[in-house]
Design an enzyme around this catalytic site. Structure first.
Site, PDB file in Angstrom:
ATOM      1  CE  LYS A 221      -4.394  -1.729   1.718  1.00  0.00           C
ATOM      2  NZ  LYS A 221      -5.423  -1.675   2.772  1.00  0.00           N
ATOM      3  NE  ARG A 255      -8.019  -8.402   1.221  1.00  0.00           N
ATOM      4  CZ  ARG A 255      -7.781  -7.548   0.225  1.00  0.00           C
ATOM      5  NH1 ARG A 255      -6.827  -6.623   0.354  1.00  0.00           N
ATOM      6  NH2 ARG A 255      -8.470  -7.603  -0.900  1.00  0.00           N
TER       7      ARG A 255
END
Length: 274
Positions: A221, A255
């Site tokens: 991210k 995740r």
């Protein structure tokens, strides 16, 4: 700490991995990579072999500013993928990344095991009722607004305190409906700027006050690649570094895009704490 997935009792005392499979053309890292049956099945097989307990399938990109996808398109994208995966790998525990109750019900009917909802039921009033009727595990994430406008909603007075209030309210609703297995996701990158993401990670152990398993989704991210002044393709090393921090702060599920590296991180974390 356990969850029941299609009759399988999964312990989350040992950290688990959720492999990401985006079947969208515009996801921030892997958009467009998995659009044909061969590439999808190869990726699922690789993730399962490398150590994923769950495969999270999404057909609606939730990157900041992503275009909205109508329900018909999301359904047409995701249901054939559920069928494809379970035909080839019938024991796969599939998590469906959706905030729409109709998508959730259809995918569970086709054999998926759990629902991963970025809106914690806030975008669809029928979601929590549907999850309760289906009697499945449910991942609820903290977010403000929608993927289209969430980055304009980062004005918190006390981020962690407000998140705990949010989860307390949503968990209360889930409990009142009889939902048994709930996992919370702090929502790194969702209605949080880069510095807020790091403040959240520094204090993430406070979320253990909810007495619920915690899922951490930081893989590649912007909090990582912007800090390193690079791009998502070059953010694996940074991801692995922060995965170790997530585990130390109480994450039960990672995740991830890169399952093997996450598995190695978990093994080293477990040895460190043996």
């Amino acid at each position: 700490m356990t969850i029941n997935c299609k009759g399988n009792i999964i312990s989350l005392e040992q950290p688990r991995i959720m492999g990401i499979l985006n079947v969208t053309p515009d996801s921030f890292f892997d958009g467009g990579k998995y659009q044909d049956q061969h590439s999808i099945l190869n990726q699922v097989e690789k993730m399962l072999t490398d150590g994923a307990t769950f495969i999270d399938v999404g057909a609606y990109s939730t990157r900041p500013g992503a275009a909205e996808v109508d329900e018909v398109t999301e359904m047409q994208r995701i249901v054939p993928i559920i069928d494809l995966i379970l035909h080839k790998f019938p024991d796969t525990l599939i998590s469906v990344d959706t905030f729409r109750s109709t998508i959730a019900k259809t995918c569970i009917d086709h054999g998926a095991a759990m629902i991963n909802d970025i809106s914690a039921g806030m975008q669809d009033n029928n979601m929590l009722k549907t999850v309760a009727r289906l009697n499945i595990p449910y991942i609820m994430m903290h977010m403000r607004g929608t993927p289209q406008n969430m980055q304009q909603q980062t004005d918190y007075r006390d981020l962690l305190k407000e998140m705990l209030v949010f989860f307390s309210e949503r968990l209360g609703v889930a409990k009142s409906l009889g939902i048994k297995d709930v996992i919370i996701d702090p929502g790194f990158g969702f209605a949080k700027n880069r510095l807020q993401n790091f403040d959240l990670l520094k204090q993430m152990e406070l979320l253990q006050m909810t007495d619920r398993p915690i899922l951490a989704g930081i893989s590649r991210k912007s909090m990582i690649y912007k800090t390193l002044q690079t791009q998502p393709d070059n953010a694996l090393n940074g991801t692995t570094a922060l995965h170790m921090v997530c585990l130390q702060k109480g994450a039960n599920i990672l995740r991830v895009h890169d399952v093997r590296e996450a598995w190695e991180c978990i093994k080293l974390y477990e040895q460190l704490n043996a």
